[in-house]
Write a protein that holds these residues in place. Structure first.
Motif, short mmCIF file in Angstrom:
data_model
loop_
_atom_site.label_atom_id
_atom_site.label_comp_id
_atom_site.label_asym_id
_atom_site.label_seq_id
_atom_site.Cartn_x
_atom_site.Cartn_y
_atom_site.Cartn_z
N PRO A 18 0.82 -1.21 0.00
CA PRO A 18 0.00 0.00 0.00
C PRO A 18 0.86 1.26 0.00
CG PRO A 18 -0.80 -1.57 1.64
CD PRO A 18 0.53 -2.08 1.16
N SER A 20 0.30 4.18 1.21
CA SER A 20 0.32 4.85 2.51
C SER A 20 1.32 4.20 3.46
CB SER A 20 -1.08 4.83 3.14
OG SER A 20 -1.53 3.50 3.35
N VAL A 21 1.47 2.88 3.37
CA VAL A 21 2.46 2.17 4.19
C VAL A 21 3.86 2.60 3.79
CG1 VAL A 21 3.50 -0.11 4.59
CG2 VAL A 21 1.01 0.18 4.74
N THR A 24 4.69 6.19 5.04
CA THR A 24 5.02 6.23 6.47
C THR A 24 6.39 5.63 6.73
OG1 THR A 24 2.67 6.05 7.03
CG2 THR A 24 4.25 5.51 8.76
N SER A 59 -1.34 -7.58 16.27
CA SER A 59 -2.21 -7.31 15.12
C SER A 59 -2.45 -8.58 14.31
CB SER A 59 -1.58 -6.24 14.22
OG SER A 59 -1.52 -5.00 14.89
N LEU A 299 2.73 -2.01 9.89
CA LEU A 299 1.91 -0.97 9.25
C LEU A 299 0.86 -1.60 8.34
CD1 LEU A 299 4.66 1.64 8.26
CD2 LEU A 299 2.97 1.88 10.10
N THR A 300 1.27 -2.63 7.60
CA THR A 300 0.35 -3.31 6.70
C THR A 300 -0.77 -4.00 7.47
OG1 THR A 300 2.19 -3.69 5.16
CG2 THR A 300 0.19 -4.98 4.81
N THR A 302 -1.84 -3.18 10.48
CA THR A 302 -2.70 -2.13 11.05
C THR A 302 -3.67 -1.60 10.01
OG1 THR A 302 -1.01 -1.49 12.67
CG2 THR A 302 -2.71 0.14 12.15
N LYS A 303 -3.18 -1.41 8.80
CA LYS A 303 -4.05 -0.92 7.72
C LYS A 303 -5.19 -1.91 7.44
CE LYS A 303 -4.00 0.72 2.94
NZ LYS A 303 -4.73 1.97 3.25
N GLN A 306 -7.89 -1.70 9.99
CA GLN A 306 -8.69 -0.48 9.93
C GLN A 306 -9.90 -0.59 8.99
OE1 GLN A 306 -5.66 2.33 8.82
NE2 GLN A 306 -5.07 2.75 10.95
N ARG A 307 -9.96 -1.66 8.24
CA ARG A 307 -11.14 -1.86 7.38
C ARG A 307 -12.36 -2.02 8.28
NH1 ARG A 307 -9.73 -5.05 1.93
NH2 ARG A 307 -11.82 -4.27 1.55
N ALA A 395 -2.51 -5.95 -1.77
CA ALA A 395 -2.30 -4.53 -2.07
C ALA A 395 -2.64 -4.16 -3.51
CB ALA A 395 -0.85 -4.13 -1.76
#
Length: 415
Positions: A18, A20-21, A24, A59, A299-300, A302-303, A306-307, A395
């Motif tokens: 992703p 966004s990942v 960051t 996670s 990070l992946t 966590t993303k 978040q769904r 992704a």
């Protein structure tokens, strides 16, 4: 030069991540969380690194609906390939620890394999190399069941009635190993299989290589003794492997049991970097773990968490999306079956790695070149088999798949 938004990447691994990942992670590569230091400069034994590891473990367990009460998550180096050896060393020993009298009498637990593609074949070969062919039971070699009658080729998984009788009883088996999704050959076990058959014997330890389809569909972690996955498909970057280990197996290995010091034939000592209890006791930090790669994985994860969709878990949502993307691709390939020939049998087609051939000589190179010209990258098949391979990892967005579907349509109509 194309920008990132104009490119759709379908490479088999390392795979797409992703954006966004990556953004960051890129900031942390220079200055992590305002510390003034890059994350790659931080000590792997610092509190910061420890928290990154713990967050990633928590996670992962949350996503797969498992808990630390029943399972331990390890982050290890060496990729999935290292686990070909680690599984054998640890579980061959574990059988002897469970059965000390039988081990003393020279008996050994069978390391059993379902071979359905190149990766499971390599895993079985490694077991033979480490402990001898006499201790390895190939329950299934699917090259004998090719759906198109092509000798010695992967591409099908026969019904369990064809191989179930080849299994040892659970009490005589160290483990049964399968690769859930074979990236080279585009073959994936249907959901719930073969665990539905293997799990009939409660004494049997089931091991799964889920490197290329982990977190693309739900699974019941309680059914498995060991699950491992290289991070570089659906979880993160290259450099770390996630190992999910049932706690009772870990405790048995850590106890050392009551085995006599010398056994004939010898049970090989597990190298320290593959010894699950050693890695677990050190919190995955027995040596210098690449924390930056764990951070990207975290990070992946966590993303994915978040769904948010009412009534569905994050993994259920991801599964629905993975299935949708695969359906879009297979539908257009089947629509033009006189041009595109999907390699595996229909009932075991992979959702993650869509492998096909183009009938006309020279057209595969033309197809790949044409895709690259419009930003569709990573479509070349594995070097050992050729053809076209579309890797449909998490992704890879639906919009990217739709762009590729349009290209497949236009290419087919242009021939």
């Amino acid at each position: 030069m194309p920008d990132r938004a104009s490119v759709a990447y379908f490479g088999a691994g390392p795979s797409a991540l992703p954006t966004s990942v990556l953004e960051t992670a890129a900031a942390s590569l220079i200055n992590h969380n305002g510390s003034g230091l890059s994350l790659v400069e931080q000590s792997h034994r610092s509190a910061l690194s420890g928290q990154i590891l713990q967050n990633a473990k928590d996670s992962f367990l949350k996503i797969i609906n498992a808990t630390a009460d029943t399972h331990t998550v390890l982050f290890m180096a060496g990729g999935g390939t290292l686990q070909f050896s680690a599984v054998v060393y640890n579980l061959f020993t574990a059988w002897a620890l469970r059965n000390p009298e039988r081990a003393q009498n020279g008996e050994r637990g069978a390391c059993e394999y379902l071979i359905t593609g190149g990766w499971s074949s390599k895993a079985a070969d490694e077991a033979k190399r480490l402990i001898g062919e006499e201790n390895v039971n190939v329950v299934l070699d699917s090259r004998g069941y090719h759906h198109a009658g092509e000798a010695k080729k992967f591409g099908n998984i026969p019904d369990s009635g064809e191989w179930k009788s080849n299994l040892k009883a659970g009490k005589d088996s160290a483990f049964v190993y399968f690769c859930d999704n074979e990236t080279v050959d585009g073959v994936e076990f249907p959901k719930g299989s073969p665990v539905d058959v293997l799990g009939e014997d409660p004494d049997r330890i089931i091991v799964a290589d889920m490197s290329s389809n982990i977190l693309s569909r739900t699974f019941d972690a309680s059914k498995f003794g060991v699950v491992f996955a290289g991070a570089q498909k659906n979880v993160g970057s290259t450099g770390v492997t996630i190992v999910l280990l049932r706690n009772d197996i870990l405790s048995l290995l850590a106890s050392g049991g009551s085995l006599p010091p010398k056994l004939t034939p010898l049970i090989p000592a597990t190298p320290v970097m593959m010894h699950y209890p050693t890695i677990s006791k050190a919190g995955s930090l027995y040596n210098t773990l690449p924390i930056f790669d764990v951070y990207i994985a975290g990070l992946t994860l966590t993303k994915l968490l978040q769904r948010d969709e009412s009534g569905k878990t994050a993994l259920e949502q991801q599964e629905a999306e993975s299935d949708l993307k695969a359906k879009l691709l297979y539908d257009v390939l089947d629509k033009y079956e006189n041009i595109y020939r999907v390699v595996p049998a229909k009932n075991v087609r992979s959702r993650m790695n869509i492998c096909f051939r183009i009938s006309a000589p020279g057209d595969e190179a033309k197809f790949i070149k044409g895709g690259e010209e419009i930003g569709l990258l990573g479509l070349k098949g594995h070097r050992s088999v050729g053809g076209i391979r579309i890797s449909n990892y998490n992704a890879v967005g639906v919009d990217s798949v739709k762009k590729l579907v349009q290209y497949l349509e236009e290419y087919a109509k242009g021939i």
